[in-house]
Design a protein around this motif. Structure first.
Motif, short mmCIF file in Angstrom:
data_model
loop_
_atom_site.label_atom_id
_atom_site.label_comp_id
_atom_site.label_asym_id
_atom_site.label_seq_id
_atom_site.Cartn_x
_atom_site.Cartn_y
_atom_site.Cartn_z
N VAL A 1 0.81 -1.17 0.15
CA VAL A 1 -0.04 -0.13 -0.03
C VAL A 1 0.89 1.25 -0.08
CG1 VAL A 1 -2.05 -1.29 1.36
CG2 VAL A 1 -0.22 0.17 2.35
N TRP A 2 0.30 2.19 -0.40
CA TRP A 2 0.99 3.67 -0.57
C TRP A 2 0.56 4.43 0.47
CZ3 TRP A 2 5.30 4.19 -3.38
CH2 TRP A 2 6.00 5.58 -3.39
N GLU A 3 1.31 4.96 1.40
CA GLU A 3 0.87 5.79 2.48
C GLU A 3 1.75 7.08 2.28
OE1 GLU A 3 -1.36 5.72 4.38
OE2 GLU A 3 -1.94 3.66 4.59
N GLY A 4 1.15 8.26 1.92
CA GLY A 4 1.80 9.61 1.87
C GLY A 4 2.79 9.28 0.61
N LEU B 1 -6.68 2.69 2.98
CA LEU B 1 -7.72 3.60 2.40
C LEU B 1 -7.63 3.66 0.91
CD1 LEU B 1 -6.99 6.73 4.75
CD2 LEU B 1 -8.84 4.99 5.19
N GLU B 2 -6.86 3.10 0.24
CA GLU B 2 -6.64 3.21 -1.17
C GLU B 2 -6.86 1.97 -1.84
OE1 GLU B 2 -2.89 3.66 -2.82
OE2 GLU B 2 -1.95 1.92 -1.60
N THR B 3 -7.39 1.94 -3.27
CA THR B 3 -7.87 0.82 -3.93
C THR B 3 -6.72 -0.21 -4.22
OG1 THR B 3 -7.82 2.03 -5.71
CG2 THR B 3 -9.74 2.24 -4.48
N PRO C 1 -4.40 -0.28 -13.13
CA PRO C 1 -2.90 0.05 -12.48
C PRO C 1 -3.47 1.29 -11.32
CG PRO C 1 -3.33 1.38 -14.70
CD PRO C 1 -4.48 0.19 -14.50
N VAL C 2 -2.33 0.99 -10.53
CA VAL C 2 -2.34 2.21 -9.31
C VAL C 2 -0.96 2.91 -9.38
CG1 VAL C 2 -3.76 0.64 -7.93
CG2 VAL C 2 -1.09 0.39 -8.02
N PRO C 3 -1.03 4.35 -8.78
CA PRO C 3 -0.02 4.91 -8.72
C PRO C 3 1.31 4.27 -7.87
CG PRO C 3 -1.85 6.26 -8.04
CD PRO C 3 -2.15 4.82 -7.83
N SER C 4 2.49 4.73 -8.55
CA SER C 4 3.74 4.46 -8.05
C SER C 4 3.85 2.87 -7.83
CB SER C 4 4.01 4.96 -6.54
OG SER C 4 3.73 6.37 -6.50
#
Length: 459
Positions: A305-308, A371-373, A410-413
């Motif tokens: 997951v991407w946090e900040g 909190l992200e998909t 796709p998701v960011p980063s």
């Protein structure tokens, strides 16, 4: 005698009205309007009326119209809070003249974190710690128990805003800590401390002082049972950064999350561990959240997951059991339950796996709230693993968003997520095709998928 001015403020959204009405026109909630007194209208009276975005900061706003191209672009100077994780959530450190609100449940560690910060900063900065909930001896005993350096830290036990502002004018601190804003009160406001009017106007007066004197203002705020900040919602609009310290009494880990930040990224996550000597920062959260057992169990899978501004590896666990109820349970801890129900429908429609007769329990290990998909694909594969009682490989990591038509988006980063997984020893990844790297990291096999059916085949 001059007539005192009053207004009616909604406790849910902060909307203001000149007279009482049953329903708030802004948030549509009933019986949420509370009368507040705005102070005396006589000339020269000390009043904080209009303390929010209208009356505050008058001493720092420019009265001249300037061209945007002529505004000074010099970067706002920062200084460290002495905690790397705290600085990360703040966006790089404390900004002079900023107002920061730190909220959290009782026992989360708000006072402990700020006392540690104050004692360390006092060795090089002028710090004033104002306590309205505890006596000076109680604070001193906690500092002694935590073995903190106490030289140089100025303390004040006071709840009157007028008195503490007079002391602050004399002491001229670089950092002002208020613990807590719910205990502060103004003499001109007739309501009790902690009410809508007192919290609103006290915060406005303190924020105005911070802006005018270039002081870092740190406010402690209480939260309600549902996890929202106690007091008027307008308080969140008045400050520059709103941080939430989360963590149950049964967990030794605390997460500090940025919900609003005018000087950095929101949803940034800082991780602390509650130890005998207070809060200790965790510099590698992925290693903490990946403390898995020796034997791999069905329904367990690692996702990224991407946090900040950084990726974090966390474990998601799914448990499916045949339901004895007509309406099977759907329980998700750390994830959105509504999204879980949607993903189970996608799994049935496009994966051919029926879970309508199963109780589904989902948990994100470590108390992390996702909190992200990007967790969609990992959730579904963990559910499939538990449904078929077949453990997944320990070296597998998964991320990707699942659409209603069964496509993997796709998701960011994505590249940074894959690199982070490779650093922790994972050798296989199932990712969206849009996130597939041109060259995989050494020792990492990346499987790119477009559809949910392809991901199930890749298992």
């Amino acid at each position: 005698m001059a007539k005192a001015k009053s207004a009616f403020v909604c406790t849910e959204c902060g909307a203001e009205y000149s007279k009482w009405q049953g329903q708030c026109s802004n948030c549509r909630e009933w019986n949420t309007l509370t009368e507040i007194r705005l102070g005396s209208s006589r000339p020269g009276a000390a009043s904080t009326a209009g303390g929010g975005s209208r009356g505050g900061y008058a001493g720092t706003l420019s009265r001249e119209v300037v061209d945007l191209s002529g505004v000074d672009l010099t970067e706002v100077p920062r200084f460290s809070s002495t905690f790397v994780e705290f600085d990360r959530v703040l966006g790089g450190g404390l900004v002079p003249g900023s107002a920061v609100l730190l909220g959290g449940h009782p026992g989360a560690g708000k006072s402990t974190l700020l006392l540690q910060t104050a004692c360390r900063l006092a060795q090089s900065k002028r710090v004033l710690y104002v306590t309205g909930e505890e006596s000076l001896s109680q604070v001193a005993m906690r500092a002694h128990r935590l073995q903190l350096p106490t030289q140089g830290l100025k303390m004040l036990a006071e709840t009157s805003v007028e008195t503490l502002l007079a002391v602050a004018e004399r002491e001229r601190p670089e950092v002002l800590i208020i613990d807590s804003i719910q205990t502060m009160h103004l003499e001109d406001i007739g309501s009790a401390p902690g009410g809508v009017a007192q919290v609103r106007e006290s915060a406005a007066a303190l924020t105005r002082f911070a802006k005018q004197s270039n002081t870092v203002l740190l406010l402690v705020g209480h939260v309600t049972k549902d996890g929202t900040l106690a007091g008027p919602k307008v308080l969140e609009h008045m400050i520059d950064a709103s941080l939430l310290l989360e963590g149950g009494s049964d967990s030794r880990f605390r997460t500090l999350r940025g919900q609003k930040n005018r000087f950095g990224a929101i949803n940034e996550l800082g991780v602390f561990a509650m130890v005998e000597l207070g809060l200790k920062e965790v510099k590698n959260p992925s290693a903490i959240f990946l403390s898995r057992g020796e034997e791999q169990a069905a329904g367990s899978l690692v996702m990224v997951v991407w946090e900040g501004t950084r990726p974090i590896l966390v474990e998601v666990q799914a448990l499916l059991d045949e339901s004895a109820l007509g309406n099977p349970r759907r329980v998700a801890v750390g994830l959105d339950p509504n999204r879980l129900a949607m993903l189970l429908a996608v799994l049935h429609k496009h994966g051919g796996l029926f879970t309508g007769d199963q109780d589904v329990f989902l948990n994100v290990v470590g108390g992390v709230k996702v909190l992200e998909t990007s967790a969609d694909l990992a959730v579904l594969l963990a559910v499939v693993s538990s449904l078929q009682n077949r453990p997944l490989p320990r070296e597998l990591v998964v991320f990707g968003e699942v659409g209603l038509s069964g496509e993997i988006r796709p998701v960011p980063s994505g590249q940074e997520r894959i690199v982070e997984a490779a650093k922790h020893g994972f050798t296989r990844a199932i990712v969206p095709r849009g996130n597939a790297p041109r060259q995989s990291p050494e020792g990492m096999q990346v499987v790119a998928v477009d559809k949910l059916a392809e991901a199930l085949e890749a298992l």
